[in-house]
Design a protein around this motif. Sequence first.
Motif, PDB file in Angstrom:
ATOM      1  N   SER A  35      13.162  85.416  -9.944  1.00 28.61           N
ATOM      2  CA  SER A  35      13.682  86.640  -9.339  1.00 28.61           C
ATOM      3  C   SER A  35      12.797  87.827  -9.732  1.00 28.61           C
ATOM      4  O   SER A  35      12.429  87.975 -10.902  1.00 28.61           O
ATOM      5  CB  SER A  35      15.122  86.878  -9.791  1.00 28.61           C
ATOM      6  N   THR A  47       7.514  94.098  -1.171  1.00 26.58           N
ATOM      7  CA  THR A  47       8.668  93.229  -1.429  1.00 26.58           C
ATOM      8  C   THR A  47       8.543  91.980  -0.547  1.00 26.58           C
ATOM      9  O   THR A  47       8.806  90.859  -0.965  1.00 26.58           O
ATOM     10  CB  THR A  47       9.996  93.967  -1.099  1.00 26.58           C
ATOM     11  N   GLN A  51       8.187  88.065  -1.561  1.00 24.42           N
ATOM     12  CA  GLN A  51       9.049  87.025  -0.955  1.00 24.42           C
ATOM     13  C   GLN A  51       8.193  85.904  -0.377  1.00 24.42           C
ATOM     14  O   GLN A  51       8.451  84.725  -0.594  1.00 24.42           O
ATOM     15  CB  GLN A  51       9.871  87.702   0.146  1.00 24.42           C
ATOM     16  N   CYS A  56      12.022  85.236  -5.354  1.00 31.20           N
ATOM     17  CA  CYS A  56      13.283  85.710  -4.811  1.00 31.20           C
ATOM     18  C   CYS A  56      13.286  87.226  -5.070  1.00 31.20           C
ATOM     19  O   CYS A  56      13.640  87.666  -6.163  1.00 31.20           O
ATOM     20  CB  CYS A  56      14.405  84.984  -5.538  1.00 31.20           C
ATOM     21  N   LYS A  58      13.807  91.396  -4.426  1.00 26.80           N
ATOM     22  CA  LYS A  58      14.598  92.466  -3.818  1.00 26.80           C
ATOM     23  C   LYS A  58      13.922  93.791  -4.143  1.00 26.80           C
ATOM     24  O   LYS A  58      13.164  93.904  -5.115  1.00 26.80           O
ATOM     25  CB  LYS A  58      16.050  92.431  -4.273  1.00 26.80           C
ATOM     26  N   ARG A  71      14.560  98.069   5.587  1.00 29.64           N
ATOM     27  CA  ARG A  71      15.662  97.198   6.059  1.00 29.64           C
ATOM     28  C   ARG A  71      15.443  96.791   7.514  1.00 29.64           C
ATOM     29  O   ARG A  71      15.776  95.676   7.905  1.00 29.64           O
ATOM     30  CB  ARG A  71      16.999  97.928   5.907  1.00 29.64           C
ATOM     31  N   HIS A  76      16.177  90.320   6.169  1.00 28.13           N
ATOM     32  CA  HIS A  76      16.610  89.201   5.311  1.00 28.13           C
ATOM     33  C   HIS A  76      16.441  89.533   3.824  1.00 28.13           C
ATOM     34  O   HIS A  76      16.830  88.743   2.967  1.00 28.13           O
ATOM     35  CB  HIS A  76      15.822  87.942   5.672  1.00 28.13           C
ATOM     36  N   ILE A  77      15.823  90.685   3.492  1.00 25.12           N
ATOM     37  CA  ILE A  77      15.592  91.035   2.079  1.00 25.12           C
ATOM     38  C   ILE A  77      16.620  92.075   1.649  1.00 25.12           C
ATOM     39  O   ILE A  77      16.970  92.975   2.427  1.00 25.12           O
ATOM     40  CB  ILE A  77      14.158  91.580   1.873  1.00 25.12           C
ATOM     41  N   GLU A  78      17.089  91.950   0.394  1.00 25.21           N
ATOM     42  CA  GLU A  78      18.051  92.939  -0.116  1.00 25.21           C
ATOM     43  C   GLU A  78      17.303  94.176  -0.629  1.00 25.21           C
ATOM     44  O   GLU A  78      16.357  94.053  -1.416  1.00 25.21           O
ATOM     45  CB  GLU A  78      18.858  92.320  -1.268  1.00 25.21           C
ATOM     46  N   PHE A  79      17.730  95.351  -0.172  1.00 23.09           N
ATOM     47  CA  PHE A  79      17.163  96.608  -0.652  1.00 23.09           C
ATOM     48  C   PHE A  79      18.283  97.476  -1.213  1.00 23.09           C
ATOM     49  O   PHE A  79      19.328  97.618  -0.579  1.00 23.09           O
ATOM     50  CB  PHE A  79      16.436  97.350   0.482  1.00 23.09           C
ATOM     51  N   ILE A  80      18.040  98.027  -2.401  1.00 18.29           N
ATOM     52  CA  ILE A  80      19.055  98.811  -3.106  1.00 18.29           C
ATOM     53  C   ILE A  80      18.596 100.266  -3.121  1.00 18.29           C
ATOM     54  O   ILE A  80      17.440 100.539  -3.452  1.00 18.29           O
ATOM     55  CB  ILE A  80      19.171  98.317  -4.572  1.00 18.29           C
TER      56      ILE A  80
END
Length: 253
Positions: A35, A47, A51, A56, A58, A71, A76-80
């Motif tokens: 990760s 990012t 991937q 993995c 994010k 986004r 399909h990728i998590e963005f915070i």
Amino acid sequence: MNIKWDSGKYTSDFSFVHEYGNSVIELIEAEKGASVLDLGCGNGALTKVLQDKGYCAKGLDASPELLTIARGNYPHIEFIQADAADFSLEEPVDAVFSNAVLHWIDKAWQPRMLACVHRALKPGGEFVFEFGGHGNNRQIHTALAEIFAAHEYPYQMPFYFPTIGEYAALLETAGFQVRYAVLFDRPTALKGEDGLKDWIRLFVKTPFAVLQDEQEKEAILAETEKSLRGGLYQDGIWYADYVRLRMKAVRLK
Ligand code: BEZ
């Protein structure tokens, strides 16, 4: 790091920012499947590279404008959305990666950011990063400071560009062991005849914020460009005098 980004310009004309980041990724030793957090992921381009390399990954960034692009491009990728100096993850990660971001964080806030990174990593986890090092864009900032002074405005350096020694000390205080560090020149070609002015417009916003008069802003840009032509313009191309600080550190416990 509350910058309002021109996300279109950043993505179209300054793609070198993430293109150069590819070689920083090579420093990550974690196995595929590990990760990885991309700290200050911007438009998410790196990012996505992480991937594609089998991690993995994010992303985390403070800018809603850049995260909208990220986004949209990589659903399909998590963005915070969070500040690099004020975040926590639900689960610790194997590696934190960061490219061309940490110079945006004030020196006084670096320990907080490093504490967040430390907490976000598993013990033994890697922190791999590159940002502007000591002397970065020296010619550009020296010229700007001189021209601002001639117009009777203050010029405060809006970035943090440390030496290897200074940053290694911060990392050690924060509970990391430094495994790799290099400071190197990387003159960087800018796009187009207005490349230098565009670079300053996009990246050097705070000193210009005190100026109300658009014409005076343009005059300062033109005078800065004139004074840098001898040093940073070669064969029809503008260059930014980048100096990179590239490091790897591991979380001790
Ligand atoms: C850098 O990547 O070194 C940088 C980019 C924009 C402003 C300042 C530094």
